[in-house]
Design a protein around this motif. Structure first.
Motif, short mmCIF file in Angstrom:
data_model
loop_
_atom_site.label_atom_id
_atom_site.label_comp_id
_atom_site.label_asym_id
_atom_site.label_seq_id
_atom_site.Cartn_x
_atom_site.Cartn_y
_atom_site.Cartn_z
N GLY A 1 0.79 -1.22 0.00
CA GLY A 1 0.00 0.00 0.00
C GLY A 1 0.82 1.28 0.00
N ALA A 2 0.14 2.39 -0.28
CA ALA A 2 0.77 3.70 -0.25
C ALA A 2 1.31 3.97 1.16
CB ALA A 2 -0.25 4.77 -0.64
N GLY A 3 2.52 4.50 1.22
CA GLY A 3 3.13 4.79 2.51
C GLY A 3 4.04 3.69 3.01
N SER A 4 3.98 2.51 2.40
CA SER A 4 4.88 1.42 2.79
C SER A 4 6.30 1.75 2.34
CB SER A 4 4.42 0.11 2.15
OG SER A 4 4.51 0.18 0.74
N GLY A 5 7.28 1.00 2.90
CA GLY A 5 8.67 1.24 2.52
C GLY A 5 8.90 1.03 1.04
N THR A 6 8.29 -0.01 0.47
CA THR A 6 8.45 -0.29 -0.95
C THR A 6 7.82 0.82 -1.79
OG1 THR A 6 8.27 -2.63 -0.38
CG2 THR A 6 8.17 -2.07 -2.71
N LYS B 1 -3.40 -6.48 4.64
CA LYS B 1 -3.05 -6.29 3.23
C LYS B 1 -1.71 -5.59 3.09
CE LYS B 1 -7.62 -6.18 1.05
NZ LYS B 1 -8.55 -5.37 0.22
N SER B 2 -1.39 -4.68 4.01
CA SER B 2 -0.11 -3.97 3.95
C SER B 2 0.27 -3.51 5.35
CB SER B 2 -0.19 -2.77 3.00
OG SER B 2 -1.10 -1.79 3.49
N ASN B 3 1.54 -3.21 5.55
CA ASN B 3 2.01 -2.80 6.87
C ASN B 3 1.40 -1.49 7.37
OD1 ASN B 3 3.60 -5.00 7.55
ND2 ASN B 3 5.38 -4.22 6.44
N PRO B 4 1.19 -0.47 6.52
CA PRO B 4 0.55 0.76 7.03
C PRO B 4 -0.79 0.49 7.70
CG PRO B 4 1.57 1.22 4.92
CD PRO B 4 1.66 -0.28 5.13
N ASN B 5 -1.58 -0.43 7.14
CA ASN B 5 -2.88 -0.76 7.77
C ASN B 5 -2.68 -1.39 9.14
OD1 ASN B 5 -4.22 0.07 5.44
ND2 ASN B 5 -4.26 -1.97 4.55
N ALA B 6 -1.69 -2.27 9.24
CA ALA B 6 -1.40 -2.91 10.53
C ALA B 6 -0.88 -1.88 11.54
CB ALA B 6 -0.38 -4.03 10.33
N LEU B 7 -0.06 -0.96 11.07
CA LEU B 7 0.48 0.08 11.97
C LEU B 7 -0.64 0.94 12.54
CD1 LEU B 7 3.69 1.21 10.04
CD2 LEU B 7 3.61 0.21 12.34
N ASN B 8 -1.63 1.24 11.72
CA ASN B 8 -2.77 2.02 12.22
C ASN B 8 -3.48 1.29 13.35
OD1 ASN B 8 -2.45 4.18 10.47
ND2 ASN B 8 -3.74 3.27 8.88
N ASP B 9 -3.65 -0.02 13.22
CA ASP B 9 -4.30 -0.79 14.28
C ASP B 9 -3.40 -0.95 15.50
OD1 ASP B 9 -6.62 -1.03 12.89
OD2 ASP B 9 -6.44 -3.16 12.44
N LEU B 10 -2.10 -1.00 15.28
CA LEU B 10 -1.16 -1.06 16.41
C LEU B 10 -1.28 0.22 17.23
CD1 LEU B 10 1.23 -2.45 17.89
CD2 LEU B 10 2.76 -1.25 16.32
N MET B 11 -1.27 1.37 16.55
CA MET B 11 -1.38 2.65 17.26
C MET B 11 -2.77 2.82 17.87
SD MET B 11 0.84 5.29 14.87
CE MET B 11 0.10 4.82 13.30
N VAL C 1 2.06 -5.74 19.16
CA VAL C 1 3.45 -5.61 18.67
C VAL C 1 3.48 -5.84 17.17
CG1 VAL C 1 4.09 -8.05 18.91
CG2 VAL C 1 5.84 -6.26 19.24
N MET C 2 4.56 -5.35 16.55
CA MET C 2 4.77 -5.52 15.12
C MET C 2 6.25 -5.49 14.83
SD MET C 2 2.52 -3.43 12.35
CE MET C 2 3.22 -3.93 10.79
N PHE C 3 6.65 -6.20 13.80
CA PHE C 3 7.98 -6.04 13.21
C PHE C 3 7.74 -5.38 11.86
CE2 PHE C 3 8.98 -9.00 16.45
CZ PHE C 3 10.35 -8.99 16.65
N VAL C 4 8.28 -4.19 11.67
CA VAL C 4 7.99 -3.44 10.46
C VAL C 4 9.28 -2.83 9.92
CG1 VAL C 4 7.48 -1.29 11.70
CG2 VAL C 4 6.43 -1.69 9.47
N ASP C 5 9.32 -2.62 8.61
CA ASP C 5 10.51 -2.03 8.00
C ASP C 5 10.78 -0.65 8.57
OD1 ASP C 5 9.18 -0.02 5.77
OD2 ASP C 5 8.01 -1.86 6.05
#
Length: 319
Positions: A36-41, A181-191, A197-201
């Motif tokens: 997704g948009a905002g991911s490291g890739t 689907k993408s790490n940004p979505n998971a980060l939103n739920d983490l916050m 916890v998460m391991f993220v780029d």
């Protein structure tokens, strides 16, 4: 006479291919990203598009196609016309780890693609909410052991998931995996407190850590990163033998013309040496690791073996 005819025909084809390569690209290039948009890739994709546009007046259109474990984007490119105008900017998630994580991968990461260029390597960081009780990896491990199966982690890429699974295996803790689907979505739920916890780029996490929205517990590299000097390595945090990295690369569909592939590789190499990309790698804790298609092919083979070993050792069963 026949031999002369075939020789002339071969020369004509070679000249035609050379002419096409010399005029390439003559129209916009579509860069498909499986996250997704905002991911490291995605950050790399947009920086590359900008650098290629500024240096060579090339129009590169970035298209995010997240979801399906990266399969949607990979299939899209695998089925595209191999003319150099549809490329996949992806990671080890789709091209080294997927075949060991999933039973039915709808593409062949080797046979269905033409390797173009290896671009960079990067690392991950273990993160929690600042309000979470555990302030160190040791604290988190202790809490997880007291509450087996109660804490969860999210992941929106294979790198993110396998990094957490490797920690779970070495530390001997029971965590529940929640796929995204993408790490940004998971980060939103983490916050938002839905994940623990998460391991993220580092590309996705560094600004959130520096702004105080996330707490960095440890990085996956063998040494501390310049952008997060206060965050220890997993080894320093007590998780002995832990080290993980990810990589980014570009592929075309199978049977892409060699001249076109080589030209695109040269253009990408030039862009990776641009000021924009150098600044991006510095501020995201990644490193340029450029190599042409041959280098990528050999590297992908060795990485596929490596990820297979890690996934098997972590006890992950293909889904």
């Amino acid at each position: 006479m026949k031999s002369i005819f075939y020789l002339c025909a071969a020369l004509s084809v070679a000249m035609a291919q050379t002419a096409v390569a010399q005029s390439y690209p003559s129209k916009p290039i579509r860069m498909v990203v499986p996250f997704g948009a905002g991911s490291g890739t995605d950050q790399v994709a947009r920086a590359l598009a900008q650098a290629m546009g500024q240096a060579d007046k090339i129009t590169v259109v970035v298209e995010n196609r997240p979801g399906g474990n990266g399969f949607i984007a990979a299939q899209d490119v695998a089925n595209a016309k191999p003319d150099g105008y549809t490329m996949l900017l992806t990671t080890n998630s789709t091209h080294a780890a997927a075949e060991h994580l999933y039973k039915n991968v709808p593409y062949d990461p080797v046979k269905d693609f033409t390797p173009v260029a290896l671009l960079r390597k990067g690392y991950l960081v273990m993160v929690t909410k600042p309000e979470f009780a555990a302030t160190t990896v040791a604290d988190f491990t202790e809490q997880a052991k007291k509450e087996p199966g109660r804490l969860n982690f999210g992941s929106g890429s294979s790198s993110s998931r396998v990094s957490a699974e490797l920690y779970r295996q070495i530390a001997g803790v029971d965590l529940v995996h929640v796929p995204y689907k993408s790490n940004p979505n998971a980060l939103n739920d983490l916050m938002g407190g839905l994940l623990q916890v998460m391991f993220v780029d580092t590309s996705s996490a560094v600004n959130l850590i520096k702004s105080g929205k996330l707490r960095g517990l440890a990085v996956s590299s063998q040494r501390r990163l310049d952008i997060l000097p206060e965050v220890p390595t997993m080894q320093e945090a007590g998780v002995k033998g832990y080290e993980m990295s990810y990589w980014t690369a570009v592929y075309l569909p199978r049977n892409a013309p060699p001249d076109i592939t080589a030209q695109l590789s040269r253009l990408l190499g030039k862009a990776m040496n641009s000021q924009e990309l150098k600044q991006l790698t510095e501020k995201t804790g990644t490193e340029v690791a450029f190599g042409d298609g041959e280098v990528l092919s050999q590297f992908q083979a060795s990485e596929t073996e490596k990820w297979a070993r890690i996934i098997k050792a972590a006890g992950i069963k293909p889904e």
